[in-house]
Each structure stands twice: as structure tokens, then as C-alpha cells.
Design a protein around this motif. Structure first.
Motif, PDB file in Angstrom:
ATOM      1  N   PRO A  18      83.421  47.836  73.921  1.00 16.19           N
ATOM      2  CA  PRO A  18      84.681  47.351  74.516  1.00 16.19           C
ATOM      3  C   PRO A  18      84.813  45.800  74.767  1.00 16.19           C
ATOM      4  N   HIS A  19      86.023  45.125  74.331  1.00 11.47           N
ATOM      5  CA  HIS A  19      86.273  43.815  74.665  1.00 11.47           C
ATOM      6  C   HIS A  19      86.022  43.295  76.163  1.00 11.47           C
ATOM      7  N   HIS A  20      86.587  44.171  77.106  1.00 16.33           N
ATOM      8  CA  HIS A  20      86.601  43.711  78.502  1.00 16.33           C
ATOM      9  C   HIS A  20      85.169  43.428  79.093  1.00 16.33           C
ATOM     10  N   LEU A  21      84.095  43.927  78.432  1.00 16.68           N
ATOM     11  CA  LEU A  21      82.646  43.608  78.858  1.00 16.68           C
ATOM     12  C   LEU A  21      82.321  42.191  78.739  1.00 16.68           C
ATOM     13  N   TYR A  22      83.030  41.677  77.451  1.00 18.72           N
ATOM     14  CA  TYR A  22      82.912  40.239  76.966  1.00 18.72           C
ATOM     15  C   TYR A  22      83.613  39.455  78.160  1.00 18.72           C
ATOM     16  N   GLU A  23      84.757  39.840  78.165  1.00 19.71           N
ATOM     17  CA  GLU A  23      85.602  39.104  78.872  1.00 19.71           C
ATOM     18  C   GLU A  23      85.017  38.816  80.506  1.00 19.71           C
ATOM     19  N   ALA A  24      84.768  40.297  81.247  1.00 21.48           N
ATOM     20  CA  ALA A  24      84.095  40.085  82.473  1.00 21.48           C
ATOM     21  C   ALA A  24      83.050  39.110  82.444  1.00 21.48           C
ATOM     22  N   ALA A  25      82.081  39.077  81.262  1.00 20.29           N
ATOM     23  CA  ALA A  25      81.073  38.381  81.451  1.00 20.29           C
ATOM     24  C   ALA A  25      81.360  36.996  81.401  1.00 20.29           C
ATOM     25  N   ALA A  26      82.664  36.584  80.494  1.00 20.47           N
ATOM     26  CA  ALA A  26      82.831  35.295  80.357  1.00 20.47           C
ATOM     27  C   ALA A  26      83.354  34.541  81.702  1.00 20.47           C
ATOM     28  N   ILE A  27      84.024  35.510  82.445  1.00 11.67           N
ATOM     29  CA  ILE A  27      84.506  34.945  83.884  1.00 11.67           C
ATOM     30  C   ILE A  27      83.309  34.744  84.686  1.00 11.67           C
ATOM     31  N   ASP A  28      82.368  35.370  84.622  1.00  8.01           N
ATOM     32  CA  ASP A  28      80.790  35.211  85.315  1.00  8.01           C
ATOM     33  C   ASP A  28      80.349  34.119  84.810  1.00  8.01           C
ATOM     34  N   GLY A  29      80.934  33.449  83.645  1.00  8.06           N
ATOM     35  CA  GLY A  29      80.304  32.160  83.056  1.00  8.06           C
ATOM     36  C   GLY A  29      79.058  32.407  82.403  1.00  8.06           C
ATOM     37  N   ALA A  30      78.967  33.341  81.667  1.00  8.12           N
ATOM     38  CA  ALA A  30      77.903  33.874  80.752  1.00  8.12           C
ATOM     39  C   ALA A  30      77.739  32.930  79.429  1.00  8.12           C
ATOM     40  N   SER A  31      76.841  32.488  79.063  1.00  3.69           N
ATOM     41  CA  SER A  31      76.959  31.828  77.614  1.00  3.69           C
ATOM     42  C   SER A  31      76.758  32.787  76.605  1.00  3.69           C
ATOM     43  N   ALA A  32      77.099  32.439  75.445  1.00  7.38           N
ATOM     44  CA  ALA A  32      77.114  33.173  74.129  1.00  7.38           C
ATOM     45  C   ALA A  32      75.751  33.961  74.072  1.00  7.38           C
ATOM     46  N   TRP A  33      74.720  33.140  74.318  1.00 10.36           N
ATOM     47  CA  TRP A  33      73.201  33.909  74.428  1.00 10.36           C
ATOM     48  C   TRP A  33      73.179  35.104  75.369  1.00 10.36           C
ATOM     49  N   ASP A  34      73.733  34.772  76.764  1.00  7.01           N
ATOM     50  CA  ASP A  34      73.665  35.594  77.770  1.00  7.01           C
ATOM     51  C   ASP A  34      74.363  36.963  77.294  1.00  7.01           C
ATOM     52  N   LYS A  35      75.390  36.639  76.602  1.00  4.49           N
ATOM     53  CA  LYS A  35      76.266  38.020  76.172  1.00  4.49           C
ATOM     54  C   LYS A  35      75.732  38.840  75.135  1.00  4.49           C
ATOM     55  N   LEU A  36      74.946  38.023  74.117  1.00  6.83           N
ATOM     56  CA  LEU A  36      74.171  38.751  73.379  1.00  6.83           C
ATOM     57  C   LEU A  36      73.351  39.401  73.762  1.00  6.83           C
ATOM     58  N   ARG A  37      72.467  38.902  74.861  1.00  6.38           N
ATOM     59  CA  ARG A  37      71.194  39.510  75.082  1.00  6.38           C
ATOM     60  C   ARG A  37      71.416  40.656  76.311  1.00  6.38           C
ATOM     61  N   SER A  38      72.354  40.523  77.096  1.00  5.44           N
ATOM     62  CA  SER A  38      72.571  41.562  77.971  1.00  5.44           C
ATOM     63  C   SER A  38      73.610  42.517  77.742  1.00  5.44           C
ATOM     64  N   ILE A  39      74.691  42.197  76.976  1.00  2.56           N
ATOM     65  CA  ILE A  39      75.505  43.317  76.527  1.00  2.56           C
ATOM     66  C   ILE A  39      75.306  43.653  75.220  1.00  2.56           C
ATOM     67  N   THR A  40      75.352  43.042  74.139  1.00  3.92           N
ATOM     68  CA  THR A  40      75.444  43.233  72.646  1.00  3.92           C
ATOM     69  C   THR A  40      74.130  43.976  72.211  1.00  3.92           C
ATOM     70  N   LEU A  41      73.086  43.427  72.384  1.00  2.00           N
ATOM     71  CA  LEU A  41      72.058  44.138  71.821  1.00  2.00           C
ATOM     72  C   LEU A  41      71.475  45.473  72.826  1.00  2.00           C
ATOM     73  N   PRO A  42      71.640  45.403  73.979  1.00  2.00           N
ATOM     74  CA  PRO A  42      71.487  46.613  74.653  1.00  2.00           C
ATOM     75  C   PRO A  42      72.448  47.793  74.101  1.00  2.00           C
ATOM     76  N   LEU A  43      73.738  47.556  73.936  1.00  5.19           N
ATOM     77  CA  LEU A  43      74.603  48.613  73.562  1.00  5.19           C
ATOM     78  C   LEU A  43      74.538  48.816  72.217  1.00  5.19           C
ATOM     79  N   LEU A  44      73.737  47.917  71.318  1.00  2.00           N
ATOM     80  CA  LEU A  44      73.318  48.490  70.026  1.00  2.00           C
ATOM     81  C   LEU A  44      71.932  49.438  69.844  1.00  2.00           C
TER      82      LEU A  44
END
Lengths: 306, 277
Positions: free
Chosen positions: A196-222
Motif C-alpha cells: 500500500p502506497h500510504h505506508l510510504y507516504e506516512a514514512a515520508a512525513i516522518d522524514g524517512a530516507s529512501a534507505w529507511d523506507k527500503l529497510r523498514s517497509i519494503t524488505l519486511p513486507l517482502l
């Protein structure tokens, strides 16, 4: 008639048609055609194969004597069986790692690009659509030849890709990775698109970097996808045959012969079908063990997750 | 996502271009070689283009080889396998997911266990069975074993279980029978998953090598991969332009299909649940 129609649809619980009289045998009718073919061409040969592995039958069906577990005992003492089994395990380990890793890398790359989706999909998935005969001929005749082959010709090297026993297995892995990584790429791509897109949007609001998003959203969900891909890949690699048979025929010096080719060799070229069946069943047992182990791992992970 | 230019997109683009070029190189090399005059195919140093672009090799391969016949055999067998597999598997899956009958659980367990049986280890007994049935060198020998695909049943059972029962109930109330509900409600609802399952069954069947290789020794029933493997090693000798023309012709059909249906294929994979979400 009008009374039944007048009943409001919300007047549940409606008696399910499942339990209504006269329906009960319908299910069997739906299942029957598949079941017939399944029993004839999967269950029966599975049983027949085991029976054959306990006999001295040859390819013509002759000399069909019961020999008990002699074939298995012979196989366990057969260095060529062990060599081909070892080759299969080596191939499986060497191929699974890059096939899973590169599949993920390609998918992440393509998922994050906005241009020319069709080109990336065609480049990375395209080879998977080629028949093994095409892939084998292409690499055997045009990519690997030591003198005018594409790799040595381009890089200026003089590696004996298929002629050197210490290199040939790596060449088989290279060809296989090129050929089949597209399937894993596609599975990862589909999985990425369903996050879901909103996970990334929420992370972006929290100031997460691309690397943070990959490590804490994308990879775990995969995670689930990765486990599935690893299972499918291990089993697929254990069954390797086509490209090795067509490119090296198992050589040089048995360095690439996988166990299915050994079973084929002794059964169809060497006419010892009973022995070949025993060798097949040893591989079968290995695949069942790997599948069951993975299944257990799956279950454990899921219990932890929930 | 922002639409403006960004450095990260540029870097990703360059990396993707390099990787795509590497991945496409073998295929492009095959195409380039097939378009060269025969005597220039092994020239050193390597040249991507010959002195002229010629389609002679294609004309020769199409004129003399059995490649057209094998392509037809592959198409016919793959279409029949795909049709029967999807029809029978969908029916069976519907029977398991939406009806009840005696012995249902045992049968479903039997089919799920079959997922673990690799077809490659069954070659000897299956071959013996085909000899007994007199099916060697017929299309049925190639087709029937590939229709027994328990994994497809499993995928479809999972999918049908999630079809809302209300949709069926309404039709039952209107007097529709099981078959009608299956064909007019359940199947149309499952179009994405059926498409994905069909595409992958078709790809697998079209490209299957070991089993058709064992049961077809007659050039008239051979599929494309088998015919190609047999003949290229035999008659073409070292005529590389012709070999590569055959390779391109054999690889082209599915690549064209993929380019046409790539969106549906990616979406379909997600729908099969194979993507694990």
C-alpha cells in the motif's frame, strides 16, 4: 413462487445449497475429470515408479524381477550417483542465491523507475520465455565458444567456459541465472506493486530516507514473497536437466551431470530402468525433505507473525 | 511521486540501462548473427554487423527445416494442454471449494500431496505407461501428463474460497443450477487468475523439453524445442547464421505474446497469490 421471491435477501441464514438434497453428488462430478487424469498420469506412475525401483526391469519392460531394495543399496554405493547428486546440490546452492538476490534487485530497480517499463520487463523477463533448447544452443554456439564466443570475444579473455571441469558448473549457473531470473523478478515486482502506497507516504512525513523506507517497509513486507521464491527456486534448481544435458551432456569429466540426467542416462540410454527409478526416488526423497522443511519454516514464521 | 527531474531517477535509469543491455546482449547477438552472411559469423575480432544485412538464413531455415511444422505442433499441444488444464482444474477447484461430497477432504489432501511430485522423476514409469497405452509418438502422450497439474487446482481452490457466497445464493434463488453458476458467475469473476494460470501453463507447455523429447521420436509429432535440439545438432553443422535464425524464430512467438500482454501478466501474478501478498 411469488412468496419466495418476496423474501428479503437479508433474511439470512439462507440454507446453503451445499446441504440441499440432490446437490451432494454434484461436487464429485466437478472433480471427476481432473481426478481421472490425475490418478492415471500422476498417482499411478508415482506408484509404478516405486514398484519399478524394486525391480530389475529394463526400458523394454523385460527382465522384470523383484529385487527388493538392491537398486537402492547399489545406488548408495555408486560413486557416479553420489557425484551427480553432489553436482545437483552444488548447482542448487550456487544458482538459488543469485536468482533470488538479482530478482529482488531488478524488481526494486524497475519498480522505482518511471520510464520505459516495457523495456525493463522485456529485458529481464524475456529470457524466461525462451525454450531451453534455444537458450542452450545460443550459449553453446555463440556465447561460450573460446575463440569467437561473445564473452571471450568482447572481454578479450580465453576461458574454456564449457571445457574446463572447474569452470563448467559456473557456466551452467550463469546461463541459468540469465535465463530464469525473470520469473523471480516478476513475482517480486507483483509483490512490490501490492504494497500500500500510504505506508510510504506516512514514512515520508516522518522524514524517512529512501534507505529507511527500503529497510523498514519494503524488505519486511517482502518476507513472505522471499520465502515463497526460495522454496520454488530450491525445488526448481534440484530438478535441473535441460540446459546441462543440451550444453555439456554432463561433462567435462562428469563435472556438471545432474541427478536427473544420471537417471535418464542409466534408464533410457543404459536400459536399466529399475535402477534409474531408484535414482529418481532418491532425488524425489530429497525434494520432499526440502519442501517439508520449508513448509515447517513457513508455519513457524507465520505463527510468530500472528 | 514527484514528476520533476531528480538525480536519483537518473542514477536508477543509468543502472537499469546497463543491466538491461547486459541482459539483452545474448538475444541481440543471436539476431545480429542471424542477419550476417554465413562466412562472416565467426570472424575475429567480433563485429556486431556483417558487411551486409541478409535474410538468406531465415529463407533457408523456413524453406528446408521442419521449424514451421514444429511450431504448429507446439502451438496445438500447448493450446490443448492449457485449455484442458484450466477447465478441469477450475472444475475440480470449484468442486472442492464450493460443494460438499463424500471423501472430499481425503481427495483434496491427495491432490495437494501431488504438488511435491516432480514430473521429472516420473519419466521412466510414465514412459512405460505410454508404451502400454500405445500413445508414444502421439500428441496425447505429450498432452495428458501435463494436464495433471495439482498446483493449479490449489491456486484456484484458494481463489474460489474467497468468492462471496451471496453472489451464488442470488443465482440459486433464481433457479440457476451448479453448472450455470460455475460458468456464468464464478468463472467470469475469476478472469484475472484464470488468465495468469493460462499464461503460465502455456509458457511451461510450449517450452517443456524433457518429456516431449522422450515421447516424440517422430519428426511429425515433435514440438519446437525437441525438433530444434535434434536437428541443430545434426544437419546444420556449423552454419551459425542458420542456427541463430532458427533460434530467433523459435524464441520470437512468446516474446511477442509477452510484449502484448505484459501488464496483464504482471497483474495476473499478483492475483494468483503467488506473489505472497
Amino acid at each position: 413462487m411469488t412468496t419466495t421471491v418476496a423474501a428479503p435477501p437479508t433474511a439470512a441464514p439462507v440454507a446453503t445449497p451445499k446441504v440441499r438434497r440432490g446437490w451432494t453428488q454434484h461436487g464429485m462430478v466437478f472433480v471427476a475429470p481432473f481426478l481421472l487424469i490425475y490418478v492415471a498420469f500422476l498417482v499411478w506412475p508415482t506408484l509404478l515408479g516405486f514398484q519399478m525401483s524394486l525391480s530389475s526391469v529394463n526400458i523394454a519392460g523385460r527382465n522384470n524381477n523383484f529385487v527388493g531394495f538392491d537398486n537402492y543399496l547399489e545406488a548408495f554405493g555408486d560413486p557416479r550417483m553420489w557425484r551427480s547428486l553432489w553436482n545437483t546440490v552444488v548447482f542448487t546452492v550456487l544458482s538459488t542465491i543469485p536468482l533470488v538476490f538479482l530478482g529482488l534487485v531488478f524488481a526494486l530497480l524497475v519498480h522505482n523507475l518511471r520510464f520505459m517499463q516495457w523495456l525493463w520487463r522485456l529485458s529481464f523477463f524475456g529470457p524466461f520465455l525462451l525454450p531451453s533448447a534455444v537458450v542452450s544452443i545460443l550459449w553453446l554456439q555463440m556465447i561460450y565458444p573460446p575463440d569467437y564466443g561473445l564473452i571471450n570475444g568482447t572481454l578479450g579473455t580465453d576461458v574454456l567456459w564449457l571445457g574446463d571441469p572447474s569452470v563448467a558448473m559456473w557456466s551452467m549457473v550463469l546461463t541459468t541465472v540469465w535465463w530464469t531470473v525473470g520469473f523471480n523478478f516478476l513475482l517480486y515486482l507483483a509483490a512490490l506493486q501490492s504494497i500500500p502506497h500510504h505506508l510510504y507516504e506516512a514514512a515520508a512525513i516522518d522524514g524517512a530516507s529512501a534507505w529507511d523506507k527500503l529497510r523498514s517497509i519494503t524488505l519486511p513486507l517482502l518476507g513472505r514473497t522471499t520465502m515463497l521464491i526460495v522454496v520454488l527456486q530450491l525445488v526448481a534448481s534440484l530438478k535441473v536437466f535441460d540446459q546441462i544435458y543440451l550444453m555439456t551432456g554432463g561433462g567435462p569429466q562428469d563435472s556438471t551431470r545432474p541427478i536427473i540426467e544420471y537417471a535418464y542416462d542409466v534408464g533410457f540410454t543404459g536400459y536399466r530402468t529399475g535402477y534409474a527409478s531408484a535414482v529418481s526416488y532418491i532425488l524425489f526423497a530429497l525434494i520432499v525433505i526440502v519442501s517439508l522443511a520449508q513448509l515447517r519454516l513457513f508455519r513457524k514464521r507465520e505463527e510468530v507473525a500472528s | 511521486m514527484t514528476k520533476r527531474f531528480s538525480w536519483s531517477q537518473l542514477i536508477l535509469l543509468v543502472v537499469a540501462l546497463v543491466l538491461a543491455a547486459i541482459w539483452l546482449a545474448p538475444v541481440l547477438w543471436a539476431v545480429a548473427t542471424s542477419l550476417k552472411p554465413e562466412e562472416e559469423t565467426t570472424q575475429l575480432p567480433l563485429q556486431w554487423f556483417g558487411s551486409e544485412i541478409t535474410f538468406d538464413s531465415y529463407a533457408l531455415v523456413l524453406g528446408t527445416g521442419g521449424i514451421v511444422k514444429w511450431a504448429i505442433n507446439s502451438t496445438v499441444t500447448a493450446v490443448i494442454v492449457t485449455f484442458l488444464t484450466v477447465l478441469f482444474s477450475a472444475m475440480a477447484a470449484y468442486g472442492f471449494a464450493r460443494t460438499q461430497f463424500r471423501g472430499q477432504r481425503v481427495l483434496l489432501a491427495l491432490i495437494l500431496a501431488g504438488i511435491m511430485v516432480p514430473p521429472q522423476v516420473l519419466i521412466a514409469p510414465l514412459f512405460a505407461e505410454m508404451v502400454t497405452l500405445g500413445l508414444v509418438d502421439t500428441w496425447w502422450a505429450i498432452i495428458l501428463p501435463q494436464v495433471a497439474a495439482p498446483l493449479i487446482v490449489y491456486i484456484l481452490v484458494k481463489f474460489f474460497q474467497d468468492v462471496p457466497p451471496e453472489l451464488e445464493q442470488a443465482a440459486f434463488v433464481d433457479g440457476a443450477g451448479r453448472w450455470r453458476v460455475f460458468f456464468t458467475i464464478v468463472l467470469p469473476l475469476s478472469r484475472p487468475v484464470l488468465a495468469a494460470v493460462s499464461i503460465f501453463t502455456f509458457i511451461n507447455t510450449w517450452n517443456n523439453f524433457l518429456w516431449p523429447f522422450l515421447v516424440s521420436t517422430d519428426p511429425n509429432t515433435m514440438t519446437l524445442p525437441v525438433g530444434l535440439a535434434n536437428v541443430v545438432q545434426g544437419t546444420f553443422g556449423l552454419r551459425y547464421a542458420q542456427i541463430m535464425a532458427s533460434v530467433v524464430l523459435a524464441g520470437l512467438p512468446l516474446l511477442v505474446v509477452f510484449v502484448m500482454f505484459q501488464r496483464q501478466i504482471v497483474r495476473g501474478v499478483a492475483h494468483t497469490g503467488l506473489a505472497g501478498q
